[in-house]
Scaffold this motif. Structure first.
Motif, PDB file in Angstrom:
ATOM      1  N   MET A   1       2.412 -12.181  14.022  1.00 27.78           N
ATOM      2  CA  MET A   1       1.882 -10.885  14.339  1.00 27.78           C
ATOM      3  C   MET A   1       1.552 -10.145  13.044  1.00 27.78           C
ATOM      4  SD  MET A   1       3.566  -8.365  16.949  1.00 27.78           S
ATOM      5  CE  MET A   1       2.913  -6.874  17.425  1.00 27.78           C
ATOM      6  N   PRO A   2       0.361  -9.530  12.968  1.00 27.41           N
ATOM      7  CA  PRO A   2      -0.025  -8.832  11.741  1.00 27.41           C
ATOM      8  C   PRO A   2       0.826  -7.598  11.499  1.00 27.41           C
ATOM      9  CG  PRO A   2      -1.832  -8.860  13.341  1.00 27.41           C
ATOM     10  CD  PRO A   2      -0.678  -9.569  13.953  1.00 27.41           C
ATOM     11  N   ASP A   3       1.028  -7.312  10.265  1.00 21.01           N
ATOM     12  CA  ASP A   3       1.822  -6.157   9.860  1.00 21.01           C
ATOM     13  C   ASP A   3       0.986  -4.880  10.031  1.00 21.01           C
ATOM     14  OD1 ASP A   3       3.702  -4.496   8.801  1.00 21.01           O
ATOM     15  OD2 ASP A   3       3.419  -5.163   6.723  1.00 21.01           O
ATOM     16  N   PRO A   4       1.438  -3.896  10.851  1.00 21.59           N
ATOM     17  CA  PRO A   4       0.653  -2.678  11.082  1.00 21.59           C
ATOM     18  C   PRO A   4       0.489  -1.824   9.818  1.00 21.59           C
ATOM     19  CG  PRO A   4       2.670  -2.650  12.409  1.00 21.59           C
ATOM     20  CD  PRO A   4       2.633  -3.933  11.662  1.00 21.59           C
ATOM     21  N   ARG A   5       1.466  -1.901   8.909  1.00 20.59           N
ATOM     22  CA  ARG A   5       1.341  -1.125   7.676  1.00 20.59           C
ATOM     23  C   ARG A   5       0.191  -1.638   6.823  1.00 20.59           C
ATOM     24  NH1 ARG A   5       6.882  -1.726   5.083  1.00 20.59           N
ATOM     25  NH2 ARG A   5       6.817  -3.580   6.345  1.00 20.59           N
ATOM     26  N   ARG A   6       0.038  -2.940   6.785  1.00 25.29           N
ATOM     27  CA  ARG A   6      -1.044  -3.531   6.005  1.00 25.29           C
ATOM     28  C   ARG A   6      -2.400  -3.140   6.597  1.00 25.29           C
ATOM     29  NH1 ARG A   6      -1.460  -9.211   3.228  1.00 25.29           N
ATOM     30  NH2 ARG A   6      -3.717  -9.304   2.998  1.00 25.29           N
TER      31      ARG A   6
ATOM     32  N   PHE B   1      -8.278   2.151   2.592  1.00 20.20           N
ATOM     33  CA  PHE B   1      -9.066   1.646   1.476  1.00 20.20           C
ATOM     34  C   PHE B   1     -10.548   1.569   1.842  1.00 20.20           C
ATOM     35  CE2 PHE B   1     -11.090  -1.837  -0.805  1.00 20.20           C
ATOM     36  CZ  PHE B   1     -10.936  -1.389  -2.099  1.00 20.20           C
ATOM     37  N   ILE B   2     -10.851   1.101   3.032  1.00 24.10           N
ATOM     38  CA  ILE B   2     -12.248   0.997   3.467  1.00 24.10           C
ATOM     39  C   ILE B   2     -12.871   2.389   3.580  1.00 24.10           C
ATOM     40  CG2 ILE B   2     -13.722   0.348   5.416  1.00 24.10           C
ATOM     41  CD1 ILE B   2     -11.867  -2.080   5.795  1.00 24.10           C
ATOM     42  N   ALA B   3     -12.129   3.327   4.135  1.00 27.29           N
ATOM     43  CA  ALA B   3     -12.643   4.700   4.244  1.00 27.29           C
ATOM     44  C   ALA B   3     -12.892   5.294   2.860  1.00 27.29           C
ATOM     45  CB  ALA B   3     -11.661   5.557   5.031  1.00 27.29           C
TER      46      ALA B   3
ATOM     47  N   LEU C   1     -16.583   6.455   1.308  1.00 25.70           N
ATOM     48  CA  LEU C   1     -16.813   7.796   0.779  1.00 25.70           C
ATOM     49  C   LEU C   1     -17.272   7.767  -0.674  1.00 25.70           C
ATOM     50  CD1 LEU C   1     -13.860   9.802   2.342  1.00 25.70           C
ATOM     51  CD2 LEU C   1     -16.287  10.016   2.863  1.00 25.70           C
ATOM     52  N   CYS C   2     -16.713   6.868  -1.456  1.00 25.19           N
ATOM     53  CA  CYS C   2     -17.145   6.741  -2.855  1.00 25.19           C
ATOM     54  C   CYS C   2     -18.598   6.312  -2.944  1.00 25.19           C
ATOM     55  CB  CYS C   2     -16.256   5.751  -3.605  1.00 25.19           C
ATOM     56  SG  CYS C   2     -14.625   6.397  -3.982  1.00 25.19           S
ATOM     57  N   VAL C   3     -18.968   5.323  -2.171  1.00 26.34           N
ATOM     58  CA  VAL C   3     -20.349   4.845  -2.189  1.00 26.34           C
ATOM     59  C   VAL C   3     -21.299   5.948  -1.713  1.00 26.34           C
ATOM     60  CG1 VAL C   3     -21.950   3.194  -1.127  1.00 26.34           C
ATOM     61  CG2 VAL C   3     -19.747   2.419  -1.980  1.00 26.34           C
ATOM     62  N   ALA C   4     -20.910   6.679  -0.682  1.00 24.28           N
ATOM     63  CA  ALA C   4     -21.746   7.772  -0.185  1.00 24.28           C
ATOM     64  C   ALA C   4     -21.885   8.868  -1.240  1.00 24.28           C
ATOM     65  CB  ALA C   4     -21.160   8.345   1.099  1.00 24.28           C
TER      66      ALA C   4
END
Length: 88
Positions: free
Chosen positions: A1-6, A13-15, A19-22
């Protein structure tokens, strides 16, 4: 099962990256000058040099400047020229 914290860290990080690229794209769009602007600046400098040459030639009080179209495409810069020489 994947770790929810990760998963949560990955979403942040994606958000952040989006925002940086925008922000970089918006900054580039606001500060970018088109090649036409550079051409107009060159054309305005050329016209100023001609006016300075006319002023230094004889000191005549009745100097007139005739406006003609130029083969270098200076007609595209008429608005910029008017704004520059009207003191705007």
């Amino acid at each position: 099962m994947p770790d929810p914290r990760r998963r949560k860290h990955r979403a942040w990080f994606i958000a952040w990256a989006v925002l940086c690229v925008a922000g970089l794209a918006a900054t580039e769009a606001l500060t970018a000058t088109s090649p036409a602007d550079a051409d107009c600046a060159d054309h305005i400098a050329e016209v100023e040099a001609r006016v300075a040459d006319l002023g230094s030639e004889g000191g005549s009080s009745g100097t007139a400047l005739a406006w003609t179209s130029s083969p270098s495409g200076g007609d595209d810069c008429l608005d910029e020229l008017r704004e520059h020489f009207d003191g705007g």
